[in-house]
Design a protein around this motif. Structure first.
Motif, PDB file in Angstrom:
ATOM      1  N   SER B  62       0.825  -1.217   0.000  1.00  0.00           N
ATOM      2  CA  SER B  62       0.000   0.000   0.000  1.00  0.00           C
ATOM      3  C   SER B  62       0.857   1.265   0.000  1.00  0.00           C
ATOM      4  N   ILE B  65       1.630   2.574  -3.302  1.00  0.00           N
ATOM      5  CA  ILE B  65       0.572   3.383  -3.941  1.00  0.00           C
ATOM      6  C   ILE B  65       0.814   4.867  -3.657  1.00  0.00           C
ATOM      7  N   ILE B  68       3.455   5.951  -6.107  1.00  0.00           N
ATOM      8  CA  ILE B  68       2.872   6.112  -7.456  1.00  0.00           C
ATOM      9  C   ILE B  68       2.118   7.437  -7.544  1.00  0.00           C
ATOM     10  N   GLU B  69       1.370   7.741  -6.504  1.00  0.00           N
ATOM     11  CA  GLU B  69       0.586   8.980  -6.459  1.00  0.00           C
ATOM     12  C   GLU B  69       1.495  10.206  -6.570  1.00  0.00           C
ATOM     13  N   GLN B  72       2.935  10.552 -10.105  1.00  0.00           N
ATOM     14  CA  GLN B  72       1.989  11.018 -11.127  1.00  0.00           C
ATOM     15  C   GLN B  72       2.013  12.538 -11.252  1.00  0.00           C
ATOM     16  N   MET B  94      -4.258  -5.777  -6.680  1.00  0.00           N
ATOM     17  CA  MET B  94      -4.366  -4.434  -6.099  1.00  0.00           C
ATOM     18  C   MET B  94      -4.399  -3.339  -7.172  1.00  0.00           C
ATOM     19  N   GLY B  95      -4.084  -3.695  -8.392  1.00  0.00           N
ATOM     20  CA  GLY B  95      -4.136  -2.708  -9.475  1.00  0.00           C
ATOM     21  C   GLY B  95      -2.849  -1.930  -9.663  1.00  0.00           C
ATOM     22  N   ILE B  96      -1.821  -2.291  -8.910  1.00  0.00           N
ATOM     23  CA  ILE B  96      -0.533  -1.582  -9.007  1.00  0.00           C
ATOM     24  C   ILE B  96       0.023  -1.644 -10.434  1.00  0.00           C
ATOM     25  N   LYS B  98      -1.356  -1.572 -13.162  1.00  0.00           N
ATOM     26  CA  LYS B  98      -1.981  -0.662 -14.144  1.00  0.00           C
ATOM     27  C   LYS B  98      -1.210   0.649 -14.227  1.00  0.00           C
ATOM     28  N   TYR B  99      -0.440   0.927 -13.190  1.00  0.00           N
ATOM     29  CA  TYR B  99       0.248   2.219 -13.108  1.00  0.00           C
ATOM     30  C   TYR B  99       1.767   2.088 -13.107  1.00  0.00           C
TER      31      TYR B  99
END
Lengths: 144, 114
Positions: B62, B65, B68-69, B72, B94-96, B98-99
């Motif tokens: 987590s 994330i 990543i934020e 961005q 967790m969708g990690i 995708k980014y």
């Protein structure tokens, strides 16, 4: 391994105190049992990851000082129970996490445990009330 | 340096952070600390080598994330290499992924990121 009340399926029981990273001792046991059952490395890793997340949830939310883990080896599957005697929780109030919602917002980035367990195991059931929570997870045996 | 970080180096403009051991909250915080220091120095491309971290938990992941934020905002890049199968599966759930990009090796990552 001890015999359960039916006298057939081997059962392994652990009692874990809440200390940092103790969930890794449960994964070591899970690895031995998975090997005993000839489960694939992929399934073994999925069981370990689900176990880590279930232990962490219990440690964080049950407000108890110990949890119990039962591994029940059955002919067609492994059943893992993570049991705490804590305060319980209402699963219907747990939101399904979504990374899009978590990015660029004040939403906490955590809260993935239930989702991971659900995706990694073949079945998951939660029984929870004010006297504690039992998570029952199963992983089917590999097809031979 | 934290026990969770085995090495930090810069190659071809990419910060390579090599982790070690159980990737839990402490490991996530250690990566975040390195990332924050390097980002404040102007770095925007990061590669996390998890060859020696075969076990993770969602609390540690987590924290990624958060990274990543932050990246961005500056059009930065976060990538991973040497992921164990279960770690990549966890990242997918967790969708990690995708980014972030996932590469088989440090060399193949550097080839794309540099």
């Amino acid at each position: 391994m001890s015999k359960n009340f039916m006298g057939k399926e081997p059962v392994v029981e652990l009692k874990l105190p809440v200390i940092p990273d103790i969930e890794l001792s449960a994964t070591k046991t899970a690895e031995v049992i998975s090997k005993h059952m000839n489960l694939s490395e992929e399934k073994s890793a999925e069981i370990s990851m689900a176990l880590i997340e279930s232990c962490i949830n219990a440690f964080e939310h049950s407000k108890t000082k110990e949890i119990f883990i039962h591994f029940i080896v059955e002919p067609d599957k492994l059943t893992v129970k993570v049991i705490d005697k804590g305060v319980g929780f209402d699963k219907s109030k747990v939101e399904i996490p979504n990374i899009e919602n978590k990015l660029n917002s004040d939403e906490r980035k955590r809260g993935w445990g239930l989702q991971l367990v659900s995706e990694l195991m073949d079945s998951v059931e939660y029984n929870s009330d004010e006297s504690g929570t039992t998570v029952t997870m199963t992983k089917k045996r590999d097809n031979e | 340096m934290s026990d969770s970080i085995k090495n930090v180096e810069e190659k071809d403009g990419v910060i390579i952070i090599s982790t070690a051991g159980y990737f839990n909250n402490l490991a996530g915080e250690a990566v975040l600390e390195v990332f924050t220091e390097k980002m404040e120095s102007g770095s925007t491309k990061f590669l996390v080598d998890m060859n020696d971290s075969k076990v993770v938990n969602s609390i540690g992941v987590s924290i990624l994330i958060e990274i990543i934020e932050k990246l961005q905002v500056v059009n930065g890049v976060m990538a991973f290499t040497n992921l164990a199968g279960i770690v990549e599966k966890t990242f997918n759930i967790m969708g990690i992924t995708k980014y972030c990009e996932v590469y088989d090796s440090v060399d193949s990552a550097l080839e794309k990121l540099s």
